[in-house]
Design a protein around this motif. Structure first.
Motif, mmCIF file in Angstrom:
data_model
loop_
_atom_site.group_PDB
_atom_site.id
_atom_site.type_symbol
_atom_site.label_atom_id
_atom_site.label_comp_id
_atom_site.label_asym_id
_atom_site.label_seq_id
_atom_site.Cartn_x
_atom_site.Cartn_y
_atom_site.Cartn_z
ATOM 1 N N PRO A 167 0.462 -1.222 -0.008
ATOM 2 C CA PRO A 167 -0.031 0.164 0.091
ATOM 3 C C PRO A 167 0.869 1.171 -0.041
ATOM 4 N N ILE A 168 0.711 2.287 -0.809
ATOM 5 C CA ILE A 168 1.396 3.492 -0.754
ATOM 6 C C ILE A 168 0.068 4.619 -0.900
ATOM 7 N N PHE A 169 0.344 5.604 0.140
ATOM 8 C CA PHE A 169 -0.448 6.836 0.135
ATOM 9 C C PHE A 169 -0.216 7.705 -1.035
ATOM 10 N N SER A 170 -1.176 7.918 -1.953
ATOM 11 C CA SER A 170 -1.063 8.548 -3.145
ATOM 12 C C SER A 170 -1.652 10.092 -3.152
ATOM 13 N N CYS A 171 -1.100 11.137 -2.952
ATOM 14 C CA CYS A 171 -1.686 12.301 -2.863
ATOM 15 C C CYS A 171 -2.724 12.720 -3.983
ATOM 16 N N SER A 172 -3.908 13.057 -3.816
ATOM 17 C CA SER A 172 -4.955 13.432 -4.776
ATOM 18 C C SER A 172 -5.486 12.515 -6.011
ATOM 19 N N VAL A 173 -4.874 11.592 -6.000
ATOM 20 C CA VAL A 173 -5.506 10.845 -7.222
ATOM 21 C C VAL A 173 -6.773 10.024 -7.035
ATOM 22 N N GLY A 174 -7.066 10.115 -5.711
ATOM 23 C CA GLY A 174 -8.311 9.723 -5.233
ATOM 24 C C GLY A 174 -9.628 10.641 -5.645
ATOM 25 N N LYS A 175 -9.183 11.785 -5.727
ATOM 26 C CA LYS A 175 -10.299 12.538 -6.292
ATOM 27 C C LYS A 175 -11.010 12.412 -7.661
ATOM 28 N N GLY A 176 -10.170 11.736 -8.335
ATOM 29 C CA GLY A 176 -10.564 11.252 -9.709
ATOM 30 C C GLY A 176 -11.680 10.276 -9.595
ATOM 31 N N LEU A 177 -11.331 9.366 -8.558
ATOM 32 C CA LEU A 177 -12.219 8.068 -8.349
ATOM 33 C C LEU A 177 -13.328 8.579 -7.733
ATOM 34 N N ALA A 178 -13.444 9.702 -6.821
ATOM 35 C CA ALA A 178 -14.447 10.235 -6.099
ATOM 36 C C ALA A 178 -15.656 10.864 -7.178
ATOM 37 N N ALA A 179 -14.892 11.384 -8.267
ATOM 38 C CA ALA A 179 -15.769 12.096 -9.319
ATOM 39 C C ALA A 179 -16.217 10.972 -9.989
ATOM 40 N N THR A 180 -15.594 10.109 -10.189
ATOM 41 C CA THR A 180 -16.399 8.854 -11.134
ATOM 42 C C THR A 180 -17.294 8.272 -10.541
ATOM 43 N N VAL A 181 -17.334 8.148 -9.086
ATOM 44 C CA VAL A 181 -18.536 7.668 -8.525
ATOM 45 C C VAL A 181 -19.997 8.570 -8.693
ATOM 46 N N VAL A 182 -19.461 9.953 -8.719
ATOM 47 C CA VAL A 182 -20.612 11.035 -8.912
ATOM 48 C C VAL A 182 -21.059 10.800 -10.176
ATOM 49 N N HIS A 183 -20.265 10.644 -11.461
ATOM 50 C CA HIS A 183 -20.886 10.463 -12.498
ATOM 51 C C HIS A 183 -21.516 9.256 -12.848
#
Length: 271
Positions: free
Chosen positions: A60-76
């Motif tokens: 596991p690696i903590f990856s800054c900010s890339v989760g924002k794209g996943l969150a947006a995809t859930v919304v879409h």
């Protein structure tokens, strides 16, 4: 195409090994998919410099900010199903959010970083970041830095709380649960990868282009994280790419950007 793919894997493997050798205290992971099929899955370096334990695909690696794209995809995905609407005012589903000039903030404002809430609430601690109720209560009481919708500024810390709380209140489920169970359609993906806002960014300065929920970097949309994490896609090529490092590094010429360019150029050339 197979020959092109094998050549690409060899070139990226060499670049990944070189990066790991240049920083013996760290490691990295790189993956790419083309039309839903994996074409790259590489790791190099160490997960723990003290023991020499190698970094693997399961590290596991903590990856800054890339989760924002996943969150947006859930919304879409939820919008495509009619569960959410981009014009939804957060105050309609989030009691108390309508205070201090936030009554007209919409989900689209949040997705495009124009909501005016880019700052962590005053007094927030590291412990607070693991307390959803506390963070959401603080954001519900916050005052926008600018009038919502009038400018953009990267919501570094607050984006996940804002999007995640809307999803939770509308569906009754966490954003992680929704992400694990839903896929976005190609048609919706093409729609939401179109440019939504451009202009100077309040948080970082400089000109920025964003779609409805993603950043734009050349032909790809997604998110780059501070210090060494990238995740995005080039919808016209059917390509998705992600890379992350376990040691944060700052400065110009991020080597992960060069890896992305290498993969993007190779896939483009192969047609």
């Amino acid at each position: 195409m197979i020959d092109h793919r094998n050549a690409l894997v060899d070139r990226v493997r060499t670049a990944v090994d070189d990066l790991a050798a240049a920083d013996p205290a760290g490691g990295l992971q790189v993956a790419a998919y083309l039309h839903g099929e994996p074409i790259l899955a590489l790791c190099a370096g160490v997960a723990d410099p003290d023991t020499g334990r190698p970094l693997t695909a399961g590290t596991p690696i903590f990856s800054c900010s890339v989760g924002k794209g996943l969150a947006a995809t859930v919304v879409h995905v939820l919008a495509e199903r009619g569960v959410l609407d981009y014009d939804l005012r957060l105050a309609e589903v989030w009691p108390g959010f309508d205070r201090n000039g936030k009554q007209d903030i919409t989900l689209a404002h949040v997705l495009t970083h124009t909501a005016g809430l880019p700052e962590l609430p005053a007094g927030s601690t590291v412990r607070d970041l693991t307390d959803r109720d506390r963070m959401c209560a603080a954001l519900a009481a916050a005052t926008p830095v600018w009038e919502p919708g009038t400018r953009q500024g990267y919501h570094v810390w607050t984006y996940g709380w804002l999007v995640g709380e809307v999803v939770r209140r509308v569906t009754g489920r966490s954003i992680g649960t929704e992400l694990a169970e839903r896929l976005i359609s190609p048609e919706r993906l093409r729609r939401v990868s179109a440019v939504a806002v451009t202009g100077p960014d309040w948080t970082f300065g400089g000109e920025v282009t964003r779609t409805l929920g993603y950043g734009v970097e050349g032909r790809m949309f997604g998110y780059d994280g501070l210090g060494g994490s990238i995740a995005g896609a080039a919808a016209d090529l059917g390509l998705s790419f992600a890379a992350t490092r376990n040691i944060v590094a700052f400065g110009d010429g991020d080597p992960l950007e060069r890896l992305r360019a290498l993969v993007l150029d190779a896939v483009s050339a192969a047609g």
